[in-house]
Motif scaffolding. Structure first.
Motif: not given
Length: 152
Positions: A5-34
């Motif tokens: 398997a391959r694994q990539l760990t990531m750290d994102f600092y000082h995120c600008k997206n205003s949807k950072l606090q919207e869990m449903e928006a992030i879940k939707s982004m992951l579904r769309d990405l997948l």
């Protein structure tokens, strides 16, 4: 040598997206990405760990994505784990980075389950820190100037 398997760990600092606090928006982004990569989505779940910190897990037939979001710090830590020797977790990373819009990222790439003929198994780790905007490193310039003076 076989890679499981391959694994990539990531750290994102000082995120600008205003949807950072919207869990449903992030879940939707992951579904769309997948879905965009043709992955077989099993489940995408999010849970609040404590105030200003929640975790989102996306489980799919080819691996998983795990994100820990710290809204007050505008920081996201996560990993992409893919069950294939030739997998490209960097492709998923690009989509996630685009969503969160961080100023700086840190990634570590791991080859998981390296099965070798020798008994001396050591993981190979490649870490990269990449600021997204250029910052002049005056400290390094000062050190070079001082080093030149000391040689003279």
């Amino acid at each position: 040598m076989k890679i499981l398997a391959r694994q990539l760990t990531m750290d994102f600092y000082h995120c600008k997206n205003s949807k950072l606090q919207e869990m449903e928006a992030i879940k939707s982004m992951l579904r769309d990405l997948l879905g965009g990569f043709g992955c077989r989505i099993i489940d995408v779940q999010g849970h609040e760990i404590e105030k200003q910190h929640y975790a989102i897990a996306a489980l799919f037939g080819e691996g998983h994505i795990m994100l820990h979001v710290y809204t007050d710090l505008r920081y996201v830590a996560g990993d992409v784990f893919l069950f294939a020797e030739n997998a490209q977790p960097e492709d998923f990373f690009k989509g996630i980075r685009k969503f969160f819009q961080p100023d700086k990222t840190k990634t570590t790439f791991l080859k998981r389950g390296e099965i070798a003929a020798s008994s001396d198994i050591r993981p190979k780790v490649k870490t990269r820190v990449a600021p997204l905007r250029k910052i002049h490193n005056t400290g390094a310039k000062v050190i070079r100037i001082l080093a030149r003076r000391n040689r003279s």
